[in-house]
Design a protein around this motif. Structure first.
Motif, PDB file in Angstrom:
ATOM      1  N   SER A 331     -11.415  -9.339  -1.001  1.00 15.64           N
ATOM      2  CA  SER A 331     -10.556  -9.749  -0.247  1.00 15.64           C
ATOM      3  C   SER A 331      -9.340 -10.553  -0.659  1.00 15.64           C
ATOM      4  O   SER A 331      -8.282 -10.373  -0.331  1.00 15.64           O
ATOM      5  N   SER A 332      -9.883 -11.539  -1.682  1.00 20.02           N
ATOM      6  CA  SER A 332      -8.977 -12.417  -2.283  1.00 20.02           C
ATOM      7  C   SER A 332      -7.798 -11.522  -3.220  1.00 20.02           C
ATOM      8  O   SER A 332      -6.766 -12.070  -2.902  1.00 20.02           O
ATOM      9  N   GLU A 333      -7.954 -10.330  -3.611  1.00 19.78           N
ATOM     10  CA  GLU A 333      -6.980  -9.632  -4.207  1.00 19.78           C
ATOM     11  C   GLU A 333      -6.381  -8.684  -3.326  1.00 19.78           C
ATOM     12  O   GLU A 333      -4.914  -8.732  -3.383  1.00 19.78           O
ATOM     13  N   PHE A 334      -6.725  -8.252  -2.166  1.00 19.74           N
ATOM     14  CA  PHE A 334      -6.374  -7.251  -1.378  1.00 19.74           C
ATOM     15  C   PHE A 334      -5.411  -7.967  -0.678  1.00 19.74           C
ATOM     16  O   PHE A 334      -4.238  -7.431  -0.386  1.00 19.74           O
ATOM     17  N   ARG A 335      -5.565  -9.432  -0.271  1.00 21.05           N
ATOM     18  CA  ARG A 335      -4.537 -10.116   0.778  1.00 21.05           C
ATOM     19  C   ARG A 335      -3.388 -10.395   0.051  1.00 21.05           C
ATOM     20  O   ARG A 335      -2.173 -10.609   0.875  1.00 21.05           O
ATOM     21  N   TYR A 336      -3.159 -10.238  -1.292  1.00 21.26           N
ATOM     22  CA  TYR A 336      -2.039 -10.925  -1.897  1.00 21.26           C
ATOM     23  C   TYR A 336      -1.347  -9.784  -2.568  1.00 21.26           C
ATOM     24  O   TYR A 336      -0.421  -9.892  -3.457  1.00 21.26           O
ATOM     25  N   ARG A 337      -1.879  -8.544  -2.598  1.00 16.80           N
ATOM     26  CA  ARG A 337      -1.282  -7.437  -3.538  1.00 16.80           C
ATOM     27  C   ARG A 337      -0.309  -6.469  -2.878  1.00 16.80           C
ATOM     28  O   ARG A 337       0.024  -5.502  -3.361  1.00 16.80           O
ATOM     29  N   ASN A 338       0.120  -6.721  -1.630  1.00 13.91           N
ATOM     30  CA  ASN A 338       0.965  -5.875  -0.714  1.00 13.91           C
ATOM     31  C   ASN A 338       0.361  -4.459  -0.752  1.00 13.91           C
ATOM     32  O   ASN A 338       0.923  -3.626  -1.434  1.00 13.91           O
ATOM     33  N   PRO A 339      -1.024  -4.247  -0.407  1.00 11.02           N
ATOM     34  CA  PRO A 339      -1.609  -3.144  -0.471  1.00 11.02           C
ATOM     35  C   PRO A 339      -1.004  -1.663   0.250  1.00 11.02           C
ATOM     36  O   PRO A 339      -0.464  -2.189   1.459  1.00 11.02           O
ATOM     37  N   ILE A 340      -1.261  -0.569  -0.140  1.00 11.67           N
ATOM     38  CA  ILE A 340      -0.841   0.472   0.954  1.00 11.67           C
ATOM     39  C   ILE A 340      -1.978   0.811   2.013  1.00 11.67           C
ATOM     40  O   ILE A 340      -2.950   0.920   1.688  1.00 11.67           O
ATOM     41  N   ALA A 366      -4.489  -6.304   7.169  1.00 12.42           N
ATOM     42  CA  ALA A 366      -4.777  -4.779   7.694  1.00 12.42           C
ATOM     43  C   ALA A 366      -4.454  -4.442   9.063  1.00 12.42           C
ATOM     44  O   ALA A 366      -3.960  -3.468   9.330  1.00 12.42           O
ATOM     45  N   LYS A 367      -4.734  -5.447   9.976  1.00 14.19           N
ATOM     46  CA  LYS A 367      -4.333  -5.221  11.515  1.00 14.19           C
ATOM     47  C   LYS A 367      -3.029  -5.072  11.395  1.00 14.19           C
ATOM     48  O   LYS A 367      -2.414  -4.446  12.429  1.00 14.19           O
ATOM     49  N   GLY A 368      -2.327  -6.080  10.848  1.00 20.07           N
ATOM     50  CA  GLY A 368      -0.904  -6.187  10.979  1.00 20.07           C
ATOM     51  C   GLY A 368      -0.048  -4.817  10.327  1.00 20.07           C
ATOM     52  O   GLY A 368       1.019  -4.473  11.009  1.00 20.07           O
ATOM     53  N   LYS A 369      -0.774  -4.190   9.642  1.00 28.82           N
ATOM     54  CA  LYS A 369      -0.381  -2.927   9.149  1.00 28.82           C
ATOM     55  C   LYS A 369      -0.902  -1.771   9.918  1.00 28.82           C
ATOM     56  O   LYS A 369      -0.599  -0.561   9.432  1.00 28.82           O
TER      57      LYS A 369
END
Ligand code: G6P
Length: 612
Positions: A331-340, A366-369
């Motif tokens: 989660s700590s990576e996911f949240r800061y790496r602008n995932p697709i 993820a909800k925001g996207k």
């Protein structure tokens, strides 16, 4: 992470607060403090454990029927007496305890310094209490209003409790990002970071939502107001937790109790979901999202720590059984790496506590996207359970030992059901295979029960290795995450450096470490890549490494190769993690105990990491 407990009512507060702090010890902390309100605010705090605080306050004036207490897990400023909570405001008429991080504390601090405030600690918390005092004295408003205005200026996460010398019958509590529960008894209120300090007094609770402020007055009804000044009706819920579940029940440590609870916790996590007679899996919590899952091009699993390892097992399960692409990300990576992420994606967030800050942030992202976000949580009513669109609870029961054990196997059990459900709906596997795995899954609690009989043998093996400084864990396929989890357990509680590796990948680095002092724990169960793992074992033996193998009962081949072996019952390849994890948990437990480590509260670790 930091623990909060507060009380107002007819009883003496001190014993309730102290017991509450003991109940919260499992969260991880490095200093503790207490504040009693009787004519004046009396604050006592010290570095170390709750027992040290108890010793420190012996003989002091601790009278009073209103008070608050705190265990601190250091973020800003080292763990010492000065930085411990509670913190006073400048005029000493207010005191605060806080869990979370005030991100704009530096700016607020210099502004307050310019206004003449002096700071005694290095904490972000002290900034907040000075700010509340400043607002209260300048704007001439009530305590709750001063807190509300102050919180509007704060960026970050908080759960706070504020007491005021001039409002001796009132507790103000507020949350954003860090949990707070209010227990409602007869003419009394309890406030705590989680329900464990409350459960023995009342099962009526209100979980505060983000940006809510609770105004708790003696002999009055609880009031809740938002930071934006809207009144809310408190939603009172019944706690389902039992007191037994949060006590050791004759075991030396919570961790051992929780390891031994696994037959039950796995069974409870599958109860009402695995229908052997009907040849069916149901997961009521995500029923409305089944179609979305079935149409998903891919599933993204996000989690931290042990829950991330469960997520990796989930990837093997879902991809193999249901043939849907799964990505697993911290989660700590996911949240800061602008995932697709798109609206077609389904994100599954896994969390024991349901409070992990990074996982919560990943969910919001993820909800925001536009993605559908589902959860697998253990703690009912937790922030993650509420932030996700829907989800499935594991029913592991409260997990108190910091090192996660029964929560992991419960998560894997739920993920197995999840994968089977998708496989069934998609028709991605023959019905005969589906029924076979379902039947086998149903036997897992008994097989775990049987596996626990290896405890004495594991203790003997553990004794051989207590002085090592490094250990390697190897597994392949679905047992690779088991190796990761085995290594994590050992380093968390015994402070021995350990690494988990896919067995074949060992050749590309870790093999350089192998000599006669290096224990190598290998999951070498039959099926899957069994033959390949045997070759990996040979590679270790050729370099004089010590092999401790988890094998299936009666496996003569690996038995002959291994220095030590632990036998577990045979099962379907996909279900091995549910069993093979158990002896590795026991190994770590015994090694840590023999090394004299604090197994339930390992140094520097927190049970639920509510800061990023
Ligand atoms: C902390 C705990 C770990 C846990 C991780 C994720 O690091 O010490 O045991 O695996 O947080 O916690 P969660 O509650 O989200 O599963």
């Amino acid at each position: 992470m930091c623990g909060i407990v507060a009380y107002i009512g007819p009883r003496e507060a001190y014993p309730i607060l102290m017991k509450g702090l003991q109940r919260l010890e499992y969260r991880g902390y490095d200093s503790a403090g207490i504040c009693m309100l009787n004519d004046d605010l009396k604050v006592f705090k010290c570095k170390g454990k709750v027992a040290d605080l108890e010793e420190y306050v012996r003989g002091k004036d601790l009278k009073g029927t209103i008070g608050m207490a705190h265990t601190r897990w250091a973020t800003h400023g080292e763990p010492n007496q000065i930085n411990a909570h509670p913190h006073f405001s400048q005029n000493k008429r207010l005191a605060i305890i806080h869990n979370g991080i005030i991100e704009n504390y530096a700016a607020l601090r210099s502004e307050l310094k310019n206004r003449g405030y002096t700071f005694t600690s290095d904490t972000d918390t002290e900034v907040l209490v000075h700010l509340i005092e400043d607002i209260k004295s300048h704007e001439k408003v009530s305590l709750e209003e001063a807190v509300r205005i102050a919180l509007n200026q704060v960026i970050g996460a908080y759960a706070i409790v504020v007491l005021s010398k001039t409002s001796p019958d009132k507790i103000i509590a507020a949350r954003k990002g860090s949990p707070l529960v209010i227990g409602i008894g007869k003419d009394e209120y309890f406030v705590a970071s989680d329900a464990t300090p409350i459960i023995e007094y009342t099962d009526n609770v209100v979980f505060l939502n983000d940006e809510e402020i609770a105004i708790i007055r003696r002999n009055e009804k609880l009031k809740i107001r938002t930071v934006r000044n809207q009144d809310k009706t408190p939603y009172i819920q019944k706690l389902e937790m039992s007191l037994n579940a949060i006590e050791k029940g004759g075991y030396e440590h919570f961790m051992l109790k929780e390891i031994f609870e696994q037959p039950r916790s796995i069974r409870d996590s599958m109860r009402g979901r695995l229908h052997l007679d009907l040849g069916l899996v149901t997961l009521g919590g995500i029923r409305d999202y089944e179609q979305k899952l079935l149409n998903a091009k891919r599933i993204i699993i996000t989690a931290c720590g042990t829950s991330w390892h469960a997520g990796l097992v989930g990837k093997y399960l879902i991809e193999d059984l249901a043939r849907i692409t799964v990505e697993v990300e911290y989660s700590s990576e996911f949240r800061y790496r602008n995932p697709i992420i798109s609206e077609e994606d389904v994100v599954i967030a896994i969390s024991q506590s349901g409070e992990t800050a990074d996982t919560l942030a990943a969910i919001e992202l993820a909800k925001g996207k536009g993605a559908t976000v589902l959860g697998i949580c253990n703690v009912v009513g937790s922030s993650i359970a509420r932030a996700t669109h829907a989800g499935v609870y594991t029913h592991a029961g409260p997990e108190i030992g910091v090192a996660s054990t029964k929560a992991f196997t419960a998560q894997v059990a739920v993920l197995t059901l999840w994968a089977l459900l998708l496989a069934q709906r998609r028709g991605s596997m023959p019905m005969s295979q589906f029924r076979r795995i379902l039947g086998e899954l149903n036997t897992i609690p008994d097989k775990v029960e049987h596996t626990l009989k290896v405890n004495d043998k594991v203790r003997d093996i553990a004794a051989t290795y207590i002085n090592v400084t490094n250990a390697l864990y190897l597994g392949r396929g679905i047992n690779f995450p088991v190796a990761l989890e085995g290594a994590l357990k050992l380093k968390e509680i015994s402070y021995i450096h350990a690494e988990g590796y896919p067995a074949a990948e060992m050749k590309h680095g870790p093999i350089a470490l192998i000599d006669e002092h290096m224990p190598v724990f290998v999951i070498a169960t039959r099926r899957g890549t069994y033959e390949k793992v045997i070759s990996n074992i040979q590679e270790v033996k050729a370099r004089k490494g010590q092999i401790i193998a988890i094998i299936n009962e009666g496996d003569e081949t690996v038995r002959k190769l291994a220095d030590h072996y632990i036998e577990i019952p045979e099962t379907e390849e996909m279900l091995v993690p549910l069993i093979a994890t158990v002896p590795l948990q026991l190994l770590s437990y015994h090694m840590a105990v023999m090394r004299g480590c604090n197994v339930d509260q390992p140094r520097n670790l927190a049970k639920s990491v509510t800061v990023e």
